[in-house]
Scaffold this motif. Structure first.
Motif, short mmCIF file in Angstrom:
data_model
loop_
_atom_site.label_atom_id
_atom_site.label_comp_id
_atom_site.label_asym_id
_atom_site.label_seq_id
_atom_site.Cartn_x
_atom_site.Cartn_y
_atom_site.Cartn_z
N LYS A 257 43.51 51.81 47.43
CA LYS A 257 44.30 52.29 48.55
C LYS A 257 45.48 52.07 47.49
CE LYS A 257 43.65 51.36 52.77
NZ LYS A 257 44.13 51.39 53.54
N THR A 258 45.73 50.92 47.46
CA THR A 258 46.91 50.03 47.49
C THR A 258 47.18 51.00 44.67
OG1 THR A 258 47.17 48.07 47.85
CG2 THR A 258 48.31 47.75 45.89
N MET A 259 46.33 50.70 44.11
CA MET A 259 46.13 51.30 42.41
C MET A 259 46.22 52.89 42.83
SD MET A 259 46.58 48.71 41.65
CE MET A 259 46.57 49.16 39.54
N GLY A 260 45.62 52.88 44.20
CA GLY A 260 45.94 55.18 44.29
C GLY A 260 47.45 54.95 44.13
N GLY A 261 47.69 54.43 45.88
CA GLY A 261 49.51 54.86 45.81
C GLY A 261 50.08 54.23 44.84
N LEU A 262 49.96 53.05 44.04
CA LEU A 262 50.60 53.24 42.77
C LEU A 262 50.69 53.66 41.86
CD1 LEU A 262 51.77 50.73 41.53
CD2 LEU A 262 50.46 50.00 40.18
N LEU A 263 49.60 55.24 41.39
CA LEU A 263 49.00 55.61 40.30
C LEU A 263 50.14 57.28 41.55
CD1 LEU A 263 46.03 54.68 39.26
CD2 LEU A 263 47.93 54.01 37.65
N SER A 264 50.10 57.28 42.09
CA SER A 264 50.40 58.68 42.87
C SER A 264 52.02 59.41 41.87
CB SER A 264 50.30 58.81 44.32
OG SER A 264 51.43 57.49 44.68
N SER A 265 52.64 58.70 41.68
CA SER A 265 53.96 58.34 40.90
C SER A 265 53.80 58.23 39.38
CB SER A 265 55.03 57.83 41.58
OG SER A 265 54.57 56.58 41.08
N LYS A 266 52.63 58.68 38.92
CA LYS A 266 52.67 58.02 37.50
C LYS A 266 51.59 59.23 37.00
CE LYS A 266 54.03 54.06 38.23
NZ LYS A 266 55.02 53.51 37.84
N GLN A 267 51.97 60.32 36.07
CA GLN A 267 51.72 61.60 35.55
C GLN A 267 51.50 61.14 34.33
OE1 GLN A 267 53.21 65.05 36.84
NE2 GLN A 267 54.18 64.62 38.79
N GLN A 268 51.92 59.91 33.04
CA GLN A 268 51.05 59.92 31.79
C GLN A 268 50.10 59.28 31.71
OE1 GLN A 268 53.21 61.82 29.33
NE2 GLN A 268 54.37 62.93 31.52
#
Length: 520
Positions: free
Chosen positions: A372-383
Motif C-alpha cells: 500500500k505504501t509503495m503503491g500510494g507513493l507511485l500513484s502521483s508518478k507518471q514518468q
C-alpha cells in the motif's frame, strides 16, 4: 535540536565500554582500570543527561557543555572502536604461522606500540570527560531515575471497517476465524484466540473484518474493542472494558477489587466478544496472574477474547485455541493491492510501468503495508524514470531501523538517507530537495507522524511502523564498531552494507521476508 541525539550516543558508549571485546584487550594492555573509570563516568552522565537536554533550551552554558560532551563522546567512541577492532583482529590471526606472529611485533600492529598508543588516547579522553563530569555536578541536574518522563500517547485503533476499501487475499482467513469463534458456543469457559504475524500484515484489518461480520454480530450479545498496544496496564484495560460494556465513563478508583465487582455486574452471563488489539506484553505472569482471572471469570458460554499480536510468544502465552498465523499475500493478491493504489490517480497501466511495478511488488514480499505504501507513493508518478528511481531506492531502510514510536527530526532523517546513498541526484534537483520530496511523500502515506504539526526540519517526528526484525536483531548484538564488524563477519553471518547499514543474510524463503520487512 542536535542535543536530543546525545542521550542515545552516551547510552551506546556506556554499553560499548562494558563490552566483552573491549574488556579483553584493556586487560591485556593493563588499561582495564581506566576503562572502568570511563564506564562509570559515562553512566553518571547518562543519568543526568535527560535533565540537561531539557534545561539546555534556556541555558546557554549548558548548551556549550553539551557541545563539548558530544565532541568527547565521538572521541571516546573512536577509542573504543580501536579496542574492539584489535580484539577481533587478534582473533582472526589465531592459527597463523609463528613467523608472521613474530613479524607482527615489529610492524605498526605491534602489541607493545598498540598499548602505548591506546594508553595515551584513553587517558586523554578520561581527562576531558572528568572535567565535564565536574562541571555537570555544579549544574544541580536531576537524576533521570528520579524524574518521570513525558508519556507518549499509545496507539489507538477502532472497530470500524471502511466499506469502500478493497481488502485482498484475506477472505479465507476471515472465514476460518469466524468459524472458530462460532464453534466455541458450547464452551463454558472464556476462550482466547490470538491472530499473530509481523507488523504490516493486516492483523487489525482482519480483526475488523471478523468483528463486523454479520454472523458474528448476531451471535454475540456484547461486543467490545480495546487497543492495548504497549500499555499493558491491568487497571486501565479493565476500566476501558467496563466503559465499553456500559457506554459510560468509569469513575471508580483504581481499587482492583471494586473494578472486578463492577466488571462482573456489568457483563454478567452475557456471551461476549472482546477484541484486544495490538498486544505486546510477553510477561506470562502479567496475563496468567493479573488480567486473565478478571476477564475469564465473567461472561456466558461461548464468550471469546480475540487477540492480535506480532509476537508468537504473546500468542502462546494467551491462547486457549490454536493461534491463527497470518501469512504473506500471494503474488496475484499482492499485485491487485499494489496496482489498485498505484494506478488510482490517472496513471496508465503502460507496459513499462507494469514491469517495474512487478519488481517493486516482489521486493515487498507479500507485505500489505509495504504494498500500500509503495503503491500510494507511485500513484502521483507518471514518468517511467520516476518509477525506476523508486524501484532502485531502499528509502524504508532508514525508517525500519528506528524503534516503534521513535522520535526523530526531519533533517536528521534526510541526512541519513543521503549518507547511506539511498537518494541519488536527479536532473537539476539536488539531494536535499529530493530528500524533502520523499519525506513529504512518506508523511502523506503511513510511515511517519508529525508530532508538532510543523515542517521546519527540527520538528519531532514519530515512526508509525514497529521496528523491523533486523532492527531487533541488531539491538541484540553487543555494541560493536563498523571496523570490528569487518572482522566479526568471519565468525557471524553479518556484513556492513553502505558503510553504516546492517543487513542479515538469510537463505530460506521465510527468512527472506525478514530482510524485506527491513527494506520496507
Amino acid at each position: 535540536m542536535a542535543e536530543s541525539l546525545l542521550l542515545p550516543v552516551v547510552e551506546g558508549l556506556a554499553g560499548k565500554a562494558a563490552d566483552a571485546l573491549v574488556q579483553t584487550v584493556t586487560r591485556m594492555c593493563g588499561l582495564d582500570e581506566d576503562r572502568q573509570t570511563l564506564e562509570r563516568h559515562l553512566l553518571a552522565v547518562q543519568c543526568k543527561l535527560a535533565n540537561a537536554e531539557e534545561r539546555s533550551q534556556t541555558n546557554a552554558y549548558l548548551r556549550s557543555w553539551m557541545e563539548k560532551l558530544k565532541a568527547v563522546a565521538y572521541e571516546a567512541d573512536d577509542v573504543l572502536d580501536d579496542f574492539q577492532y584489535e580484539a577481533l583482529r587478534r582473533k582472526a590471526q589465531i592459527g597463523k604461522s609463528t613467523s608472521r606472529k613474530v613479524l607482527s611485533y615489529v610492524t605498526c600492529r605491534s602489541p607493545l606500540l598498540f598499548r602505548f598508543a591506546m594508553s595515551r588516547k584513553l587517558k586523554g579522553v578520561l581527562e576531558k570527560i572528568k572535567e565535564l563530569v565536574e562541571e555537570m555536578n555544579m549544574f544541580g541536574l536531576e537524576n533521570s531515575g528520579n524524574r518521570e518522563g513525558p508519556q507518549l500517547p499509545w496507539r489507538q485503533t477502532h472497530s470500524k471497517l471502511d466499506e469502500s476499501t478493497n481488502i485482498f487475499g484475506r477472505d479465507d482467513d476471515k472465514e476460518g476465524v469466524v468459524k472458530l469463534l462460532l464453534d466455541q458456543q458450547d464452551q463454558q469457559n472464556v476462550q482466547v484466540l490470538p491472530i499473530f504475524g509481523m507488523g504490516g500484515l493486516g492483523k487489525t484489518t482482519l480483526a475488523k473484518m471478523v468483528y463486523n461480520d454479520q454472523d458474528v454480530q448476531q451471535h454475540f450479545q456484547l461486543k467490545m474493542w480495546h487497543c492495548v498496544s504497549d500499555n499493558f496496564d491491568v487497571i486501565a484495560i479493565v476500566k476501558s472494558i467496563i466503559e465499553l460494556a456500559t457506554n459510560e465513563r468509569c469513575d471508580l478508583s483504581d481499587n482492583i477489587e471494586l473494578l472486578q465487582k463492577k466488571l462482573d455486574g456489568t457483563i454478567g452471563r452475557k456471551r461476549f466478544l472482546l477484541v484486544l488489539d495490538d498486544v505486546w506484553n510477553e510477561e506470562k505472569r502479567m496475563w496468567d496472574d493479573e488480567l486473565r482471572p478478571l476477564l475469564c471469570s465473567v461472561g456466558g458460554p461461548g464468550s471469546v477474547i480475540l487477540v492480535t499480536c506480532r509476537s508468537k510468544q504473546v500468542a502462546s502465552i494467551m491462547c486457549t485455541i490454536k493461534p491463527h498465523e497470518l501469512a504473506f499475500l500471494g503474488e496475484e493478491d499482492s499485485w491487485e493491492l499494489f496496482s489498485k493504489k498505484a494506478f488510482s490517480n490517472g496513471v496508465e497501466q503502460q507496459a513499462e510501468l507494469v514491469a517495474i511495478g512487478r519488481k517493486i511488488v516482489n521486493k515487498c514480499g507479500g507485505l500489505p503495508l509495504a504494498l500500500k505504501t509503495m503503491g500510494g507513493l507511485l500513484s502521483s508518478k507518471q514518468q517511467v524514470q520516476e518509477w525506476k528511481a523508486i524501484e532502485e531506492t531502499n528509502i524504508g531502510d532508514n525508517v525500519g531501523v528506528f524503534p516503534k514510536d521513535y522520535e526523530m527530526q526531519k533533517d536528521m532523517l534526510i541526512q541519513l538517507w543521503m549518507a547511506n546513498d539511498f537518494i541519488r541526484e536527479e536532473g537539476m534537483m539536488d539531494l536535499t530537495e529530493k530528500g524533502e520530496l520523499i519525506f513529504h511523500e512518506l508523511m502523506s502515506k503511513v510511515e511517519l507522524e508529525n508530532i508538532s504539526g510543523l515542517f521546519d526540519g527540527k520538528a519531532p517526528l514519530r515512526t508509525l511502523l514497529a521496528p523491523s526484525r533486523i532492527y531487533q536483531d541488531f539491538n541484540r548484538l553487543p555494541h560493536v564498531s563498523l571496523r570490528a564488524l569487518h572482522w566479526q563477519s568471519m565468525y557471524a553471518n553479518f556484513k556492513v552494507v553502505n558503510a553504516k547499514h546492517l543487513r542479515r543474510h538469510d537463505d530460506g524463503p521465510e527468512k527472506a521476508h525478514t530482510s524485506l520487512s527491513f527494506w520496507m
